[in-house]
Structure formats: C-alpha cells, structure tokens
Design a protein around this motif. Structure first.
Motif, PDB file in Angstrom:
ATOM      1  N   UNK A 136       0.857  -1.184   0.000  1.00 27.13           N
ATOM      2  CA  UNK A 136       0.000   0.000   0.000  1.00 27.13           C
ATOM      3  C   UNK A 136       0.896   1.238   0.000  1.00 27.13           C
ATOM      4  N   UNK A 137       0.851   2.071   1.051  1.00 26.04           N
ATOM      5  CA  UNK A 137       1.653   3.299   1.004  1.00 26.04           C
ATOM      6  C   UNK A 137       2.973   3.196   1.752  1.00 26.04           C
ATOM      7  N   UNK A 138       3.296   2.027   2.270  1.00 22.81           N
ATOM      8  CA  UNK A 138       4.463   1.913   3.153  1.00 22.81           C
ATOM      9  C   UNK A 138       5.600   1.125   2.495  1.00 22.81           C
ATOM     10  N   UNK A 139       6.841   1.584   2.746  1.00 19.43           N
ATOM     11  CA  UNK A 139       8.011   0.898   2.187  1.00 19.43           C
ATOM     12  C   UNK A 139       8.644  -0.002   3.243  1.00 19.43           C
ATOM     13  N   UNK A 140       9.195  -1.125   2.764  1.00 19.95           N
ATOM     14  CA  UNK A 140       9.938  -2.049   3.631  1.00 19.95           C
ATOM     15  C   UNK A 140      11.199  -2.446   2.878  1.00 19.95           C
ATOM     16  N   UNK A 141      12.314  -2.566   3.614  1.00 14.90           N
ATOM     17  CA  UNK A 141      13.554  -2.899   2.924  1.00 14.90           C
ATOM     18  C   UNK A 141      14.433  -3.847   3.705  1.00 14.90           C
ATOM     19  N   UNK A 142      15.622  -4.137   3.112  1.00 20.89           N
ATOM     20  CA  UNK A 142      16.560  -5.125   3.659  1.00 20.89           C
ATOM     21  C   UNK A 142      15.823  -6.430   3.930  1.00 20.89           C
ATOM     22  N   UNK A 143      15.005  -6.826   2.992  1.00 19.15           N
ATOM     23  CA  UNK A 143      14.123  -7.962   3.241  1.00 19.15           C
ATOM     24  C   UNK A 143      14.766  -9.300   2.930  1.00 19.15           C
ATOM     25  N   UNK A 144      14.336 -10.269   3.693  1.00 18.11           N
ATOM     26  CA  UNK A 144      14.596 -11.680   3.407  1.00 18.11           C
ATOM     27  C   UNK A 144      13.203 -12.308   3.358  1.00 18.11           C
TER      28      UNK A 144
END
Ligand code: FES
Length: 156
Positions: A136-144
């Motif tokens: 939606x409007x939110x970012x997430x990073x450094x994902x596994x």
C-alpha cells in the motif's frame, strides 16, 4: 449510468477548480479515484476523459509512468516488489519465489481471499535498502523471505 458520483465527484470538481487548466488535475484525479474505488476502471477512465476532454489513450499513458496507479482491482494489501537490478541482485528474486511458493501469489494476481496482490514494478526509490517492497503506502527494505513473512503475518 454515471460511475464517478458522490464524494468522489465532489472531490474531483474541487481539485479541478484549483488549476487554471483543468487538464493539469489529471494525476490528482487519478489518485482520488484509486483511493475511493481501489483501482481506476475502464468506466472511470471514460468519465475522466469526458470531464477533462482528454483522449483515453493519453490518460492510459500516465499508467506507464506511475506504477502505483492500477487499472485492475488489487488485494487489501497490494505488494509492489521492485524488480530492478539492485533489488534483484540483493534477494528480490528470492522474495518473488517465496511469495509464489508460500502464498501462491503470482505477479499480477491475488491470493484467493483477496488479502494480497502482487505487482513487479520498476525502482521504487528505496535502492539503499534493497531488496525493497511497497505495501500500500508503506516501504519495507533489507528484506529476506523470513522478514517479509513477519510483515505479512502482522497485516490484519
Ligand atoms: S532498485 Fe529496487 S528500489 Fe531501486
């Protein structure tokens, strides 16, 4: 039958009034329609075309620049997974495989309960935290895959 009615129509008129040339209101109008309906349907594009006196093809060309705009319905949580090289080299491909295997979620589709939908998109401007997704409007990073699972599990 008219498609854009009520609050949506009112907000569109208000936005148009803010611009000297109402055609300049195209992008905010598309955002209003998507916010209110979840996506921008063919019917909505037709009405916007009439309201702004803009050819449909011109409106549709905006979709190729703004991947956050959708011409199809999306799940309650729409996952936009970056497929550009920085993200893909840092584990983005594993995230796609994970969503496919664990959630039976293919790019361009939904989960059966319509909770999640997935699109592969161009750079979302979060390269420094690659691999990144926008939900939606939110970012997430450094994902596994594990971190992504934790995020998805917390969404109601
Ligand atoms: S390359 Fe993925 S966010 Fe920029």
């Amino acid at each position: 039958m008219k498609f854009l009615t009520g609050e949506t129509e009112k907000n569109i008129k208000e936005i148009m009034g803010r611009y000297e040339d109402p055609k300049s209101a195209l992008l905010p109008i598309l955002h209003i329609v998507q916010r209110d309906y979840g996506y921008i349907s063919e019917e909505a594009i037709g009405e916007i075309s009439e309201i702004l006196a803009l050819p449909k093809i011109e409106i549709k060309s905006v979709f190729s620049f703004y991947t956050m705009l959708r011409e199809k319905p999306a799940g309650k949580y729409h996952i936009q997974l970056c497929r550009n090289v920085v993200c893909y080299l840092n584990g983005g491909k594993e995230l796609v495989d994970f969503l496919r295997e664990k959630y039976e979620l293919e790019p361009g589709s939904f989960t059966d309960n319509m909770k999640f939908s997935l699109s592969l998109v161009e750079c979302i401007g979060q390269c420094e935290i690659a691999p990144a997704v926008q939900i939606n409007d939110k970012f997430y990073g450094n994902l596994t895959p594990e971190k992504l699972k934790n995020i998805l599990d917390k969404l109601e």
